[in-house]
Enzyme design. Structure first.
Site, PDB file in Angstrom:
ATOM      1  N   GLU A  39     -13.110 -47.714 -38.466  1.00 59.59           N
ATOM      2  CA  GLU A  39     -14.282 -47.835 -39.581  1.00 59.59           C
ATOM      3  C   GLU A  39     -14.186 -46.470 -40.209  1.00 59.59           C
ATOM      4  O   GLU A  39     -15.765 -45.984 -40.088  1.00 59.59           O
ATOM      5  CB  GLU A  39     -15.076 -48.064 -39.434  1.00 59.59           C
ATOM      6  N   PRO A  40     -13.563 -45.372 -40.515  1.00 57.47           N
ATOM      7  CA  PRO A  40     -14.104 -43.899 -40.979  1.00 57.47           C
ATOM      8  C   PRO A  40     -15.167 -44.046 -42.134  1.00 57.47           C
ATOM      9  O   PRO A  40     -14.467 -44.467 -43.339  1.00 57.47           O
ATOM     10  CB  PRO A  40     -13.136 -42.949 -40.514  1.00 57.47           C
ATOM     11  N   GLY A  41     -15.936 -43.734 -41.919  1.00 59.78           N
ATOM     12  CA  GLY A  41     -16.500 -43.127 -43.751  1.00 59.78           C
ATOM     13  C   GLY A  41     -17.289 -41.794 -43.590  1.00 59.78           C
ATOM     14  O   GLY A  41     -16.055 -41.123 -44.863  1.00 59.78           O
ATOM     15  N   GLY A  53     -16.668 -42.415 -37.107  1.00 60.03           N
ATOM     16  CA  GLY A  53     -17.598 -41.005 -36.701  1.00 60.03           C
ATOM     17  C   GLY A  53     -16.699 -39.414 -36.638  1.00 60.03           C
ATOM     18  O   GLY A  53     -17.513 -38.900 -35.761  1.00 60.03           O
ATOM     19  N   CYS A  66     -43.793 -34.459 -53.769  1.00 59.53           N
ATOM     20  CA  CYS A  66     -44.682 -34.021 -53.136  1.00 59.53           C
ATOM     21  C   CYS A  66     -44.571 -34.445 -51.682  1.00 59.53           C
ATOM     22  O   CYS A  66     -46.197 -34.926 -51.141  1.00 59.53           O
ATOM     23  CB  CYS A  66     -46.262 -34.477 -54.216  1.00 59.53           C
ATOM     24  N   GLU A  67     -44.176 -33.837 -51.026  1.00 56.82           N
ATOM     25  CA  GLU A  67     -44.247 -33.524 -49.570  1.00 56.82           C
ATOM     26  C   GLU A  67     -43.013 -32.501 -49.291  1.00 56.82           C
ATOM     27  O   GLU A  67     -42.626 -31.677 -49.357  1.00 56.82           O
ATOM     28  CB  GLU A  67     -43.406 -34.496 -49.293  1.00 56.82           C
ATOM     29  N   TYR A 104     -22.904 -40.249 -47.394  1.00 60.20           N
ATOM     30  CA  TYR A 104     -24.634 -40.855 -47.372  1.00 60.20           C
ATOM     31  C   TYR A 104     -25.345 -39.807 -48.064  1.00 60.20           C
ATOM     32  O   TYR A 104     -26.408 -39.192 -47.711  1.00 60.20           O
ATOM     33  CB  TYR A 104     -24.748 -39.831 -45.549  1.00 60.20           C
TER      34      TYR A 104
HETATM   35  N1  LLP Z   1     -18.333 -48.378 -38.541  1.00 60.23           N
HETATM   36  C1  LLP Z   1     -19.927 -48.712 -38.070  1.00 60.23           C
HETATM   37  C2  LLP Z   1     -20.624 -49.668 -37.578  1.00 60.23           C
HETATM   38  C3  LLP Z   1     -21.302 -47.929 -38.446  1.00 60.23           C
HETATM   39  O1  LLP Z   1     -22.408 -48.057 -38.203  1.00 60.23           O
HETATM   40  C4  LLP Z   1     -20.952 -46.697 -39.380  1.00 60.23           C
HETATM   41  C5  LLP Z   1     -21.829 -45.360 -39.611  1.00 60.23           C
HETATM   42  C6  LLP Z   1     -19.384 -46.057 -39.681  1.00 60.23           C
HETATM   43  C7  LLP Z   1     -18.966 -47.102 -38.624  1.00 60.23           C
HETATM   44  C8  LLP Z   1     -19.251 -44.881 -40.239  1.00 60.23           C
HETATM   45  O2  LLP Z   1     -19.304 -43.392 -39.385  1.00 60.23           O
HETATM   46  P1  LLP Z   1     -18.675 -42.532 -39.732  1.00 60.23           P
HETATM   47  O3  LLP Z   1     -16.832 -42.656 -40.068  1.00 60.23           O
HETATM   48  O4  LLP Z   1     -19.244 -42.150 -41.526  1.00 60.23           O
HETATM   49  O5  LLP Z   1     -19.698 -41.773 -39.322  1.00 60.23           O
HETATM   50  N2  LLP Z   1     -26.803 -41.608 -42.500  1.00 60.23           N
HETATM   51  C9  LLP Z   1     -26.262 -40.966 -41.159  1.00 60.23           C
HETATM   52  C10 LLP Z   1     -24.992 -41.467 -40.464  1.00 60.23           C
HETATM   53  C11 LLP Z   1     -25.280 -42.710 -40.028  1.00 60.23           C
HETATM   54  C12 LLP Z   1     -23.891 -43.426 -39.869  1.00 60.23           C
HETATM   55  C13 LLP Z   1     -24.815 -45.244 -39.229  1.00 60.23           C
HETATM   56  N3  LLP Z   1     -23.429 -45.715 -39.323  1.00 60.23           N
HETATM   57  C14 LLP Z   1     -25.888 -39.281 -41.972  1.00 60.23           C
HETATM   58  O6  LLP Z   1     -26.159 -38.828 -42.555  1.00 60.23           O
HETATM   59  O7  LLP Z   1     -25.423 -38.264 -41.301  1.00 60.23           O
END
Ligand code: LLP
Length: 420
Positions: free
Chosen positions: A279-281, A242, A348-349, A376
């Site tokens: 769990e950073p993405g 997050g 086409c949107e 993402y």
């Molecule tokens: N852990 C869980 C259980 C999650 O559902 C997520 C993201 C993460 C970790 C990683 O979160 P982060 O560190 O990336 O914030 N597609 C959207 C974001 C969806 C996030 C979904 N879950 C966007 O493009 O902003």
């Protein structure tokens, strides 16, 4: 000034590290995803420094960017992985990732996915409902195994982020309401094929402040005390992902600022023995990539100016799905008057836009970089309108690696068959 330090102007040309984006467009065509290896390393370093000397496991939320080259870099730097499907598990195994550092999240795990994760030996299943707990127990029993579990609880805190990516509120589909958690843990403890390992939450994405995490933390620590009084021991606390990134002018909390406060609270509550899982993405990859696109046409009508580019919502869905802001940089900025443009694609949107009302001086044939497109972005791309997905390039200093070639048009329908 761009938002991402590894994409900078040299001689009036935007570069990825030492490589001009003009060169990449010429050699690999557009639309094109371009990543910086050093940006991945620097983002990881921020977590490494934060975790130093502490019992912390960082599991890359690989849904943000699951290219094998990307996850392999994180594996080599010591990362674990947060997976949400059997497909993501297969990717981790394909790069030789350690299943013992994998947590399996997600609200709808299927039997085959549970079997694959048990067979691989993942660290933990983050379970989101009682029905899932019962299914997992059955699947593990059938395999003669004991499944390690955490419950993902919903602490009902507001992460102050976009409603589509805010997941910790009561009305969300995610997690188990925190008030019910003691009962559900008791149930889990009664199932012989489950072993309680931890407690998990994930409150949302693109969070810029520490406060929502700390609000959630207090509630989770109360729950851990309550569980201890029921004879249930929690070994790790997973705070989810997050942490946000800078898309425009945000100054998000750093991993170290967050963990300093988390560990202070753990110490104050005499829970310093807990392992913290993150769990950073987005924060590991978001500013490590750009989407490079070429202006096909300029189009002016009474109300608006449009730059029609060769990238579209199928390549980068975030703007139209979340009204997300991505900075747009001309790769070779022109002198001259700027005008307000909407950057739109060929799909086409009406929703096919990448940026709106941007002050730009552009001409047909110019290259634009859509910034902060490492997270993402490709991972949410589709082939809508039978558009091949872009190639992905990793730049390392002056070296260029194609980490995924552009899809061919033929490959998009080669497995389809007309009826006899
Ligand atoms: N852990 C869980 C259980 C999650 O559902 C997520 C993201 C993460 C970790 C990683 O979160 P982060 O560190 O990336 O914030 N597609 C959207 C974001 C969806 C996030 C979904 N879950 C966007 O493009 O902003």
């Amino acid at each position: 000034m761009t938002v991402a330090p590894h994409f900078a102007f040299k001689n009036n040309v935007l570069h990825a590290e030492d490589v001009p984006l003009t060169q990449l467009a010429k050699e690999h065509h557009t639309p094109l995803y371009v990543y910086s290896r050093q940006a991945l390393r620097d983002a990881w370093e921020a977590y490494r420094v934060a975790a130093e000397g502490r019992n912390v496991l960082v599991c890359f939320g690989m849904k943000a960017n699951s290219n094998l080259a990307v996850i392999n870099e994180f594996k080599k730097m010591g990362s674990g992985f947060d997976i949400v499907s059997g497909g993501e598990l297969a990717r981790v195994l394909a790069v030789g990732g350690d299943p013992g550092k994998v947590v399996f999240s997600g609200v709808g795990k299927q039997v085959w996915e549970m079997q694959a994760a048990l067979k691989a030996g993942v660290k933990c299943f983050n379970v989101e409902s009682e029905a899932e707990l019962d299914r997992l127990s059955q699947v593990a029993a059938d395999m003669g195994q004991v499944a390690p579990v955490s419950l993902r609880v919903n602490p009902d805190v507001d992460a102050h982020t976009h409603p589509y990516i805010s997941t910790g509120l009561k009305e969300s589909k995610f997690g188990i309401p925190i008030e019910r958690a003691p009962q559900v843990y008791q149930h889990a403890a009664s199932l012989p094929s489950l072993r309680i390992e931890g407690l998990d939450c994930h409150i949302g994405s693109q969070i810029t402040e520490a406060a929502p995490y700390l609000d959630a933390l207090e509630k989770l620590l109360d729950l851990i005390d309550q569980l201890a009084s029921q004879g249930i021991t929690i070994k790790h606390l997973d705070l989810g992902g997050g942490i946000g990134i800078r898309y425009t002018n945000e100054t998000p909390v750093t991993p170290k600022e967050l963990l300093d406060q988390v560990f202070d609270r753990l110490a104050a509550r005499k829970l310093g023995h807990l392992q913290i899982v993150l769990e950073p993405g987005r924060s590991l990859v978001g500013n490590a990539g750009v989407l490079l696109t070429e202006v096909q046409y300029l189009k002016h009508n009474e109300a608006k100016n449009f730059a029609v580019v060769d990238a579209a919502m199928n390549d980068l869905l975030r703007p139209t799905l979340y009204e997300a802001w991505h900075d747009v940089e001309p790769v070779q900025p022109r002198a001259g008057d700027k005008q307000s443009y909407d950057i739109v694609g060929p799909i086409c949107e009406s929703g096919d836009w990448l940026a709106r009302d941007r002050q730009l001086a552009v001409e047909q044939g110019d290259l634009l970089a859509i910034m902060s497109a490492g997270a993402y972005a490709f991972s949410m791309a589709s082939q809508y309108n039978t558009r091949p997905r872009p190639a992905e390039i990793m730049v390392d200093g002056s070296e260029v690696h194609v980490i995924r070639p552009r899809e061919s048009v033929d490959s998009l329908f080669s497995s389809e068959k007309p009826l006899p």
